[in-house]
Motif scaffolding. Structure first.
Motif, PDB file in Angstrom:
ATOM      1  N   ILE A 119      83.417   1.276 -16.106  1.00 41.41           N
ATOM      2  CA  ILE A 119      83.575  -0.114 -15.503  1.00 41.41           C
ATOM      3  C   ILE A 119      84.920   0.277 -14.390  1.00 41.41           C
ATOM      4  O   ILE A 119      85.937   0.637 -14.959  1.00 41.41           O
ATOM      5  N   PRO A 120      84.829  -0.109 -13.211  1.00 44.49           N
ATOM      6  CA  PRO A 120      85.949  -0.037 -12.349  1.00 44.49           C
ATOM      7  C   PRO A 120      87.195  -0.616 -13.011  1.00 44.49           C
ATOM      8  O   PRO A 120      86.916  -1.776 -13.257  1.00 44.49           O
ATOM      9  N   ILE A 122      89.809  -2.092 -11.625  1.00 42.03           N
ATOM     10  CA  ILE A 122      90.124  -3.538 -10.770  1.00 42.03           C
ATOM     11  C   ILE A 122      89.028  -4.558 -11.232  1.00 42.03           C
ATOM     12  O   ILE A 122      89.466  -5.664 -11.353  1.00 42.03           O
ATOM     13  N   LEU A 123      87.777  -4.395 -11.420  1.00 42.10           N
ATOM     14  CA  LEU A 123      86.702  -5.362 -11.971  1.00 42.10           C
ATOM     15  C   LEU A 123      87.217  -5.876 -13.243  1.00 42.10           C
ATOM     16  O   LEU A 123      87.072  -6.771 -13.546  1.00 42.10           O
ATOM     17  N   ILE A 126      89.869  -7.884 -13.195  1.00 43.04           N
ATOM     18  CA  ILE A 126      89.503  -9.219 -12.527  1.00 43.04           C
ATOM     19  C   ILE A 126      88.634 -10.082 -13.817  1.00 43.04           C
ATOM     20  O   ILE A 126      88.977 -11.362 -13.716  1.00 43.04           O
ATOM     21  N   VAL A 127      87.795  -9.400 -14.542  1.00 48.42           N
ATOM     22  CA  VAL A 127      87.116 -10.366 -15.456  1.00 48.42           C
ATOM     23  C   VAL A 127      88.120 -10.692 -16.279  1.00 48.42           C
ATOM     24  O   VAL A 127      87.863 -12.002 -16.904  1.00 48.42           O
ATOM     25  N   ALA A 130      89.837 -13.689 -15.005  1.00 51.25           N
ATOM     26  CA  ALA A 130      88.966 -14.917 -15.078  1.00 51.25           C
ATOM     27  C   ALA A 130      88.866 -15.425 -16.201  1.00 51.25           C
ATOM     28  O   ALA A 130      88.743 -16.735 -16.346  1.00 51.25           O
ATOM     29  N   THR A 131      88.881 -14.673 -17.223  1.00 51.96           N
ATOM     30  CA  THR A 131      88.483 -15.165 -18.639  1.00 51.96           C
ATOM     31  C   THR A 131      90.055 -15.995 -19.062  1.00 51.96           C
ATOM     32  O   THR A 131      89.876 -17.260 -19.621  1.00 51.96           O
ATOM     33  N   TYR A 132      90.804 -15.509 -19.118  1.00 53.34           N
ATOM     34  CA  TYR A 132      92.447 -15.985 -19.611  1.00 53.34           C
ATOM     35  C   TYR A 132      93.167 -16.672 -18.682  1.00 53.34           C
ATOM     36  O   TYR A 132      94.165 -17.293 -19.348  1.00 53.34           O
ATOM     37  N   GLY A 133      92.781 -16.455 -17.371  1.00 53.64           N
ATOM     38  CA  GLY A 133      93.589 -17.390 -16.419  1.00 53.64           C
ATOM     39  C   GLY A 133      94.756 -16.585 -15.966  1.00 53.64           C
ATOM     40  O   GLY A 133      95.129 -15.573 -16.634  1.00 53.64           O
ATOM     41  N   GLY A 210      99.977  -4.440  -8.584  1.00 51.35           N
ATOM     42  CA  GLY A 210     100.456  -4.917  -7.190  1.00 51.35           C
ATOM     43  C   GLY A 210      99.010  -5.516  -6.479  1.00 51.35           C
ATOM     44  O   GLY A 210      99.244  -6.516  -6.116  1.00 51.35           O
ATOM     45  N   SER A 211      98.019  -4.799  -6.854  1.00 56.50           N
ATOM     46  CA  SER A 211      96.696  -5.252  -6.140  1.00 56.50           C
ATOM     47  C   SER A 211      96.279  -6.614  -6.421  1.00 56.50           C
ATOM     48  O   SER A 211      96.030  -7.603  -5.887  1.00 56.50           O
ATOM     49  N   TYR A 214      98.572  -9.150  -5.218  1.00 56.78           N
ATOM     50  CA  TYR A 214      98.196  -9.354  -3.720  1.00 56.78           C
ATOM     51  C   TYR A 214      97.129 -10.524  -3.734  1.00 56.78           C
ATOM     52  O   TYR A 214      97.081 -11.405  -3.180  1.00 56.78           O
ATOM     53  N   LEU A 215      96.034 -10.170  -4.656  1.00 54.76           N
ATOM     54  CA  LEU A 215      94.919 -11.228  -4.724  1.00 54.76           C
ATOM     55  C   LEU A 215      95.214 -12.515  -5.323  1.00 54.76           C
ATOM     56  O   LEU A 215      94.125 -13.454  -5.143  1.00 54.76           O
ATOM     57  N   LEU A 217      96.114 -13.044  -8.361  1.00 53.06           N
ATOM     58  CA  LEU A 217      95.519 -12.890  -9.679  1.00 53.06           C
ATOM     59  C   LEU A 217      96.760 -12.403 -10.670  1.00 53.06           C
ATOM     60  O   LEU A 217      96.253 -12.114 -11.780  1.00 53.06           O
TER      61      LEU A 217
END
Lengths: 277, 306
Positions: A119-120, A122-123, A126-127, A130-133, A210-211, A214-215, A217
């Motif tokens: 799994i990449p 960054i992905l 993100i998951v 998304a789950t824990y805020g 950092g990424s 930036y997003l 998140l």
């Protein structure tokens, strides 16, 4: 392993220098920063670099960019270290046990590692966010989780070889307990390659953190973090490009420096490179 | 061969199962009541109870997972809380966009990365070699979003040659593809160089030279061909990283693809959107990796016996 090799190549000297600079900025940020990174001065909003004592300019709220970059090094270093500790402390023992015992345990663990690594980064991060805020510890988890797999795989492949060596067999024959053999006799043999991987993982961790920031998140404003500084600066990019260029330069340079240091370390511990050069 | 293919397919299936379970369990691992999260902030107690009933949220987790898999397999990815419409059609329209951007990036990386690597290898230790390798190290360290912003600053804001964001014409594709490809481009250049350097030292290359073939023929006909196999494989396997990077570039350049959809979904804690997007990306990566591995084992028989 000879450190002289590290100093022989120009690129690893450069890497070491950048890393020291980065470390110095992180450790002594409060002493080095000309201003408080949080103090706003709307009168100086978007001031260009070099203007009235703002060496790297001021941001949209009139905060000193240089001071925020220096303090940002602290935040990045802190997240990087925590993420690495998380990944290495869980991953290395997992790999050690997996390589030492082998068998079905090893198969199961390595399949898990394969899946995690497919799994990449960054992905996956993100998951998790998304789950824990969004939050500091979520970021550490999101950045460090893939490192568990990376360190487990590394420790496993190295200990597989070490376990077959005579001195480990001798320790077993003397009736040493498994845990003791693993940590006293096998683990020290892993130190070199793990040090190399630690540097590369550090660079990756800082980049991913950092990424994500930036997003939106990762680290949120007003905390001085390079990624989130750039995200805010983007809105003023036309009139104040320095809000984007300098934090990005700091991020890119530190990642580059750590990577160069890692390359140098790898050459220092790998005898094949000595022969070739 | 068949045994290898079967093992590799089983592994890919396992990955799909784990990833889908991860995507599914996001909602359940998240702090708070899943039913309240599906219902959104404005849901009343009765609505939440209805949702719990409808989604079977009181069933054992594995049964819920199975039901979810069946729904997803039939194309029902749930409804976005924010947009209030099914996620499926949105993904269907975003997916080709992401795929086009990914292919364009891969083409850029291959078309630029491999020739640069060959140049560096054939001019080993020259300043050209040094420049290419320097760029390659930089390309692997530079944050994608910074590179993106610098390009926007230069080509959109200063020179006005390219649109700073959006989607539609080929001009919209240039900057996102260039940025997305940067890491892979750098890696391919570096790999091509080191493979070429190694192959150029082989005996058969010396033989080719000894029988008086032109250096050009030796380099391109004899050396390149053998250096390319691992490079092409790495290019294929980088597809996943490329799709990961697209999450960032799509957001920055406002490309209406899956990556941007997922990031927006996370920001609004819109779980069905994130689940659907992640699932589609992960499936794509799995398929591509599987394809590359099988293709490689056909090309190089040593792999399947290794």
């Amino acid at each position: 392993m000879s450190l002289s090799i590290l100093l022989r190549s120009k690129s690893s000297v450069l890497g070491t220098a950048i890393c020291l600079l980065f470390l110095g900025a992180a450790l002594f940020a409060p002493l080095l920063a000309p201003r408080n990174p949080y103090t706003q001065d709307l009168g100086s909003s978007l001031r260009p670099p070099g203007h009235r004592g703002y060496l790297l300019g001021a941001d949209q709220l009139g905060r000193d960019v240089l001071s925020r970059i220096l303090h940002g090094a602290r935040v990045s270093l802190c997240i990087g270290c925590l993420a690495l500790m998380f990944g290495a402390f869980l991953g290395i023992p997992m790999g050690l046990v997996s390589g030492y015992y082998g068998g079905w345990l090893d198969s199961v663990m390595m399949r898990m590692v394969d899946v995690l690594l497919s799994i990449p980064r960054i992905l996956l991060a993100i998951v998790i966010v998304a789950t824990y805020g969004v939050g500091f510890w979520t970021l550490v988890l999101a950045v460090g989780l893939p490192d568990i797999a990376i360190f487990a795989r590394l420790a496993r492949s190295l200990s597989l070889k070490l376990v077959q060596l005579d001195y480990v067999a001798a320790a077993k024959a003397m009736g040493g307990r498994d845990a003791r053999i693993m940590f006293r006799h096998v683990l020290p043999g892993l130190v070199g390659p793990i040090a190399v991987q630690l540097t590369f993982s550090m660079a990756a961790a800082i980049l991913i953190a950092g990424s994500l920031s930036y997003l939106g998140l990762g680290i949120r404003p007003p905390t001085p973090e390079w990624g989130s500084m750039m995200a805010q600066g983007r809105l003023h990019m036309r009139s104040a490009p320095h809000l984007v260029t300098y934090p990005g330069l700091a991020l890119g340079m530190s990642v580059l420096g750590i990577n160069l240091l890692g390359d140098g370390l790898r050459q220092a511990i790998d005898p094949r490179f000595v022969r070739r050069n | 061969m068949l045994e290898y293919a079967a093992r590799r397919i089983a592994q890919a299936l396992l990955t799909v199962v784990v990833v889908s379970f991860l995507a599914f369990s996001m909602l359940h691992l998240a702090p708070g009541d899943p039913a309240a999260m599906i219902g959104g902030e404005l849901a009343t107690e009765t609505e939440i109870a209805m949702i719990r009933e409808l989604y079977g949220l009181d069933d054992p987790l594995l049964i819920q997972y199975w039901n979810w898999v069946q729904r997803v397999a039939s194309g029902d990815l749930g409804s976005s809380h924010r947009a209030g419409r099914p996620v499926g059609p949105d993904i269907a329209s975003a997916y080709p966009i992401s795929l086009r951007l990914a292919s364009a990036s891969m083409v850029v990386a291959i078309v630029m990365g491999i020739p640069l690597g060959i140049l560096a290898a054939t001019h080993r230790d020259s300043s050209l070699d040094l420049a290419v390798m320097g760029l390659s190290v930089a390309g692997m360290s530079v944050p994608l979003f910074w590179l993106a912003l610098l390009l926007i600053l230069l080509f959109a804001l200063q020179l006005g040659w390219l649109p700073s964001s959006g989607w539609g014409t080929w001009r919209h594709l240039i900057m996102p593809a260039l940025v997305t490809s940067s890491g892979t481009l750098a890696l391919l250049a570096r790999m091509t160089r080191s493979m070429m350097v190694e192959v150029l030292l082989e005996d058969y290359v010396r033989t080719a030279r000894a029988k008086g073939l032109a250096e050009r023929v030796v380099q391109y006909k004899h050396a390149l061909r053998n250096a390319m196999l691992p490079v092409v494989t790495v290019a294929g396997l980088r597809f996943g990283a490329l799709l990961g990077g697209m999450v960032i570039t799509e957001t920055i350049f406002a490309v209406p693809g899956i990556g941007r959809m997922v990031v927006q979904g996370v920001s609004f804690r819109d779980f069905p959107v994130v689940q659907g997007g992640v699932l589609v990306i992960a499936l794509t990566i799995c398929m591509v990796n599987l394809g590359v591995d099988l293709l490689y084992s056909v090309l190089d028989p040593r792999i399947r016996h290794g």
